[in-house]
Write an enzyme that holds these catalytic residues in place. Sequence first.
Site, PDB file in Angstrom:
ATOM      1  N   GLY A   1       0.796  -1.220   0.000  1.00 40.93           N
ATOM      2  CA  GLY A   1       0.000   0.000   0.000  1.00 40.93           C
ATOM      3  C   GLY A   1       0.831   1.274   0.000  1.00 40.93           C
ATOM      4  O   GLY A   1       1.819   1.371   0.713  1.00 40.93           O
TER       5      GLY A   1
ATOM      6  N   SER B   1      -0.296  -6.854  12.171  1.00 36.38           N
ATOM      7  CA  SER B   1      -0.785  -5.499  12.450  1.00 36.38           C
ATOM      8  C   SER B   1       0.288  -4.504  12.030  1.00 36.38           C
ATOM      9  O   SER B   1       0.681  -3.642  12.808  1.00 36.38           O
ATOM     10  CB  SER B   1      -1.116  -5.348  13.936  1.00 36.38           C
ATOM     11  OG  SER B   1       0.034  -5.613  14.713  1.00 36.38           O
TER      12      SER B   1
ATOM     13  N   GLY C   1       0.130  -2.134   9.776  1.00 34.50           N
ATOM     14  CA  GLY C   1      -0.412  -0.782   9.744  1.00 34.50           C
ATOM     15  C   GLY C   1       0.065   0.043   8.567  1.00 34.50           C
ATOM     16  O   GLY C   1       0.242   1.265   8.678  1.00 34.50           O
TER      17      GLY C   1
ATOM     18  N   ASN D   1      -1.343  -0.639  -4.925  1.00 31.31           N
ATOM     19  CA  ASN D   1      -2.321  -0.593  -3.855  1.00 31.31           C
ATOM     20  C   ASN D   1      -2.305   0.813  -3.247  1.00 31.31           C
ATOM     21  O   ASN D   1      -1.255   1.310  -2.846  1.00 31.31           O
ATOM     22  CB  ASN D   1      -1.964  -1.658  -2.816  1.00 31.31           C
ATOM     23  CG  ASN D   1      -3.012  -1.801  -1.733  1.00 31.31           C
ATOM     24  OD1 ASN D   1      -3.031  -1.052  -0.769  1.00 31.31           O
ATOM     25  ND2 ASN D   1      -3.885  -2.782  -1.888  1.00 31.31           N
TER      26      ASN D   1
ATOM     27  N   CYS E   1      -8.009  -2.408   4.933  1.00 36.46           N
ATOM     28  CA  CYS E   1      -6.970  -2.734   5.902  1.00 36.46           C
ATOM     29  C   CYS E   1      -7.519  -2.562   7.312  1.00 36.46           C
ATOM     30  O   CYS E   1      -7.984  -1.479   7.665  1.00 36.46           O
ATOM     31  CB  CYS E   1      -5.734  -1.855   5.731  1.00 36.46           C
ATOM     32  SG  CYS E   1      -4.512  -2.192   7.023  1.00 36.46           S
TER      33      CYS E   1
ATOM     34  N   GLY F   1      -3.856 -16.465   5.608  1.00 41.42           N
ATOM     35  CA  GLY F   1      -3.326 -17.825   5.511  1.00 41.42           C
ATOM     36  C   GLY F   1      -4.424 -18.845   5.273  1.00 41.42           C
ATOM     37  O   GLY F   1      -5.609 -18.500   5.201  1.00 41.42           O
TER      38      GLY F   1
ATOM     39  N   GLY G   1      -6.884 -15.194  -0.425  1.00 40.79           N
ATOM     40  CA  GLY G   1      -7.232 -15.584   0.940  1.00 40.79           C
ATOM     41  C   GLY G   1      -6.802 -17.025   1.141  1.00 40.79           C
ATOM     42  O   GLY G   1      -7.535 -17.941   0.767  1.00 40.79           O
TER      43      GLY G   1
END
Lengths: 252, 304
Positions: free
Chosen positions: B48, B72, B74, B101, B131, B218, B244
């Site tokens: 991103g 996480s 971020g 992204n 996100c 995962g 996914g």
Amino acid sequence: MRNVIIEKNHKIAPDIYEMILLSKELSHEGFPGKFVNLYLNDGAHLLPRPISICEVDRENHRTRLIYAVVGKGTKILSSKKEGEKLKVMGPLGNGFKIDEKIDRNLVIGGGIGTPPLLELVKQLKGDTKVYLGFRENPILVEDFEKLGAEVHIATEDGSQGHKGNVIELLEKHDVNADSIYSCGPKPMLRAVAKWSREKNIPAQLSLEERMACGIGACLVCTCKINTEDEKWEYKRVCKDGPVFLRDEVIWE
Amino acid sequence: MKKSSLEVNIAGINLKNPVMTASGTFGSGREYGEFVDLNKLGAVVVKGVSPTPWKGNPTPRVAETHGGMLNSVGLQNPGVDAFIKNDIPFLRQYDTKIIVNVVGKTIEEYCQVAERLATEDIDMLELNISCPNVKEGGVAFGTDRNKVEEVTKAVKKYAKQPLIVKLSPNVTDIAEMAKAAVEGGADALSLINTLTGMAIDIHRKRPVLANVIGGLSGPAIKPIALRMVYQVAQAVDVPIIGMGGIMTGEDAIEFMLAGATGIAVGTGNFINPMATVEIIEYMEKYLTDHNIEDINEIINGLII
């Protein structure tokens, strides 16, 4: 990625295991402070386990790893049989930088942070003092002694050497040196950073952080590092480290 | 029989095969490029990119869970200017498509990134409104039907490349969100982003992640992702990029049968750095084994 044979995998102390991997490339590329990613091939525990390289025997293509069983993944690792194959990536990361002109080296290890310092001591030139701290049950002491280094031990339970921590021992001996190399738990590294700054001795510190990819793509294993303009940024322990200069590291 | 074709078209862009990397797991390809021939990939979907550098969250940022992992991070990234300077020239050395992204804290920030990239040599944009690891923006936009449409519509005005909208699975009705994105002008959809989750260290009585809650990815989430791709494929007509928990070629074929035109590998890269190229090889074998000349024949090919 390499598929390598596990020559040895056995317990050497409570919850501490030694694994010897057979691979010419691995042993030839293994430098002090680098690590390997071990793939467990387990459907539930998917992420590779980053383990530091303890020692390499290039002639016999051996790479020695010492690891602690601390969770489910390392438990699985400890159950791998000798003769089995293991997927390995690496050696990865940036290890210790050795300045051959240095006369007096000081190596400070703590607990399971001790193993990567063995190959380092093997390669250091000049006089080397090794100070190791453990909660209990010291490991690798004889290995360091065999290299001709002066080894001092501190244990928290007092079962061997100085009772207490390794910094107290350094202060007690009023140790001086030209360069410090250290690996161990965060509180110890932070104490080494403080002590070495007071003594005005440059230090390289090997950090640890939970990792995923191990090659710098996923950004989970970051640590706070000073940048030139008095700001900071998160750098990757796996790719930019794990060894950083003391003055780069910002402690939380 | 001649070699089967793996080429797919997503919103007017031809990809040599359906296999891409999921944003945030592959950086801009530099690190994995040492292990994978980037020329083989259908597209690289980069980490991103925000208008200014973002530092991300404190560590620990990762926790392994049964069959998956929580992160996480971020959206730590060096910002769009550094991305344009360093990463586009790097990726352009390879014969693969570049999908960027796009992240932001506000609608204006998303638009700024799209506008800044409008004249750059990239192939597509992926709008990240899903996100779960940032306080503002991200999933806050992706879980409200009206906001999904609003942010898509706004960014679409600035976007010069086809716009993919990446959907969050943390919603009651994924098809509704998909329709909203399409009504906002999405040229394609990608799904799923991570599911929110957490893990606790019982001995310290503390969350494993410094951020407490993270995004689960995962193999553990694959059945959910597959179901959502299937539902969205029934609901909209734009191409879908499915992701996914994809680890193997078999997983990828499942997603295509459920309606995905492209597929992305995320966490799978961590577990097997060669996963993407192995999936491409498997796709070729699958088509040959099933006597199929063109991979497009299997898209939405599920028989019920």
